[in-house]
Design a protein around this motif. Structure first.
Motif, mmCIF file in Angstrom:
data_model
loop_
_atom_site.group_PDB
_atom_site.id
_atom_site.type_symbol
_atom_site.label_atom_id
_atom_site.label_comp_id
_atom_site.label_asym_id
_atom_site.label_seq_id
_atom_site.Cartn_x
_atom_site.Cartn_y
_atom_site.Cartn_z
ATOM 1 N N LEU A 77 0.874 -1.170 0.000
ATOM 2 C CA LEU A 77 0.000 0.000 0.000
ATOM 3 C C LEU A 77 0.907 1.215 0.000
ATOM 4 O O LEU A 77 1.567 1.516 0.995
ATOM 5 N N GLU A 78 0.978 1.887 -1.157
ATOM 6 C CA GLU A 78 1.849 3.057 -1.256
ATOM 7 C C GLU A 78 1.361 4.008 -2.331
ATOM 8 O O GLU A 78 0.654 3.605 -3.259
ATOM 9 N N LEU A 79 1.759 5.265 -2.192
ATOM 10 C CA LEU A 79 1.460 6.284 -3.187
ATOM 11 C C LEU A 79 2.578 6.310 -4.215
ATOM 12 O O LEU A 79 3.756 6.172 -3.868
ATOM 13 N N THR A 80 2.222 6.500 -5.473
ATOM 14 C CA THR A 80 3.217 6.639 -6.533
ATOM 15 C C THR A 80 2.891 7.892 -7.335
ATOM 16 O O THR A 80 1.781 8.404 -7.285
ATOM 17 N N GLY A 81 3.894 8.378 -8.068
ATOM 18 C CA GLY A 81 3.675 9.538 -8.924
ATOM 19 C C GLY A 81 3.989 10.859 -8.271
ATOM 20 O O GLY A 81 3.702 11.918 -8.837
ATOM 21 N N LEU A 82 4.563 10.828 -7.080
ATOM 22 C CA LEU A 82 4.961 12.073 -6.410
ATOM 23 C C LEU A 82 6.482 12.171 -6.411
ATOM 24 O O LEU A 82 7.155 11.239 -5.975
ATOM 25 N N PRO A 83 7.034 13.290 -6.856
ATOM 26 C CA PRO A 83 8.489 13.452 -6.774
ATOM 27 C C PRO A 83 8.897 13.726 -5.329
ATOM 28 O O PRO A 83 8.248 14.498 -4.629
ATOM 29 N N THR A 84 9.949 13.061 -4.893
ATOM 30 C CA THR A 84 10.408 13.250 -3.513
ATOM 31 C C THR A 84 11.704 14.054 -3.433
ATOM 32 O O THR A 84 12.036 14.555 -2.372
ATOM 33 N N HIS A 85 12.438 14.166 -4.571
ATOM 34 C CA HIS A 85 13.719 14.880 -4.557
ATOM 35 C C HIS A 85 13.654 16.220 -5.270
ATOM 36 O O HIS A 85 14.648 16.928 -5.335
ATOM 37 N N GLU A 86 12.520 16.547 -5.832
ATOM 38 C CA GLU A 86 12.342 17.840 -6.500
ATOM 39 C C GLU A 86 10.915 18.295 -6.285
ATOM 40 O O GLU A 86 10.058 17.513 -5.862
ATOM 41 N N PRO A 156 2.849 4.576 4.306
ATOM 42 C CA PRO A 156 3.794 5.549 4.862
ATOM 43 C C PRO A 156 3.539 6.917 4.226
ATOM 44 O O PRO A 156 3.166 7.012 3.061
ATOM 45 N N ALA A 157 3.745 7.972 4.998
ATOM 46 C CA ALA A 157 3.554 9.335 4.483
ATOM 47 C C ALA A 157 4.741 9.714 3.598
ATOM 48 O O ALA A 157 5.876 9.367 3.899
ATOM 49 N N ILE A 158 4.443 10.422 2.513
ATOM 50 C CA ILE A 158 5.471 10.944 1.616
ATOM 51 C C ILE A 158 5.479 12.458 1.768
ATOM 52 O O ILE A 158 4.422 13.095 1.726
ATOM 53 N N THR A 159 6.663 13.026 1.940
ATOM 54 C CA THR A 159 6.788 14.478 2.018
ATOM 55 C C THR A 159 7.185 14.992 0.643
ATOM 56 O O THR A 159 8.082 14.436 0.004
ATOM 57 N N PHE A 160 6.493 16.033 0.186
ATOM 58 C CA PHE A 160 6.780 16.613 -1.134
ATOM 59 C C PHE A 160 6.592 18.118 -1.057
ATOM 60 O O PHE A 160 5.937 18.631 -0.151
ATOM 61 N N SER A 161 7.165 18.804 -2.046
ATOM 62 C CA SER A 161 7.007 20.259 -2.143
ATOM 63 C C SER A 161 6.196 20.560 -3.381
ATOM 64 O O SER A 161 6.461 20.019 -4.452
#
Length: 168
Positions: A77-86, A156-161
């Motif tokens: 169970l995870e989110l995809t399609g979010l950039p994590t390094h930009e 798990p939570a994903i942090t993005f800008s």
């Protein structure tokens, strides 16, 4: 037993005691009625006994093991399609994320996003979720599996800008 309950039981039982009358109408057709027709000979029909089903004497149903904290409904169970390094660029603050879930989402379950730890949007059975008019800046995003209103599992939570164009 209250009067209302007794009255309801009598009303429910009333159709079970009604008689069925069969007769021949003026055009020679066979007709059925719950009341005997005036001036016409009729016969009372006794209905056949109702079908009944008896329960098996030994239990044949298998009960699921009770779910514990460590039991997980989904292996992935995870989110995809979010950039994590930009930064994610969405000038109007609208974007979609995909949910990777294995095995497939159960029929009774729904997916709901958690944006900055708060429920976001309506629960859905579609593994592609849209966010609309999100403010620019840093956010955390996770997805929950719900059974009714109860969370079953959370990614798990994903942090993005999020980067948005400023208005001139």
């Amino acid at each position: 037993m209250s009067r209302g309950s007794l009255l309801m039981l009598l009303l429910i039982a009333l159709p079970a005691t009604a008689q069925i009358h069969v007769y021949t109408d003026a055009h020679g057709n066979t007709a059925y009625s719950s009341r005997p027709p005036d001036g016409v000979e009729s016969q009372v029909i006794e209905p056949a006994p109702m079908n009944t089903l008896s329960l098996p004497t030994s239990p044949t149903t298998v009960q699921a093991a009770p779910r514990t904290e460590n039991t997980r409904a989904y292996s992935t169970l995870e989110l995809t399609g979010l950039p994590t390094h930009e930064a994610l660029r969405a000038n109007n603050g609208t974007f979609t994320v995909d949910v990777r879930i294995e095995p497939r989402l159960q029929e009774a379950h729904r997916l709901r996003l958690l944006l900055d730890g708060q429920p976001y949007g309506q629960p859905s059975n579609v593994p592609r979720l849209q966010l609309v008019n999100i403010d620019r800046g840093e956010h955390s995003l996770a997805v929950q599996v719900l059974a009714g209103d109860t969370p079953v599992q959370q990614s798990p939570a994903i942090t993005f800008s999020l980067q948005r164009a400023r208005k001139p």
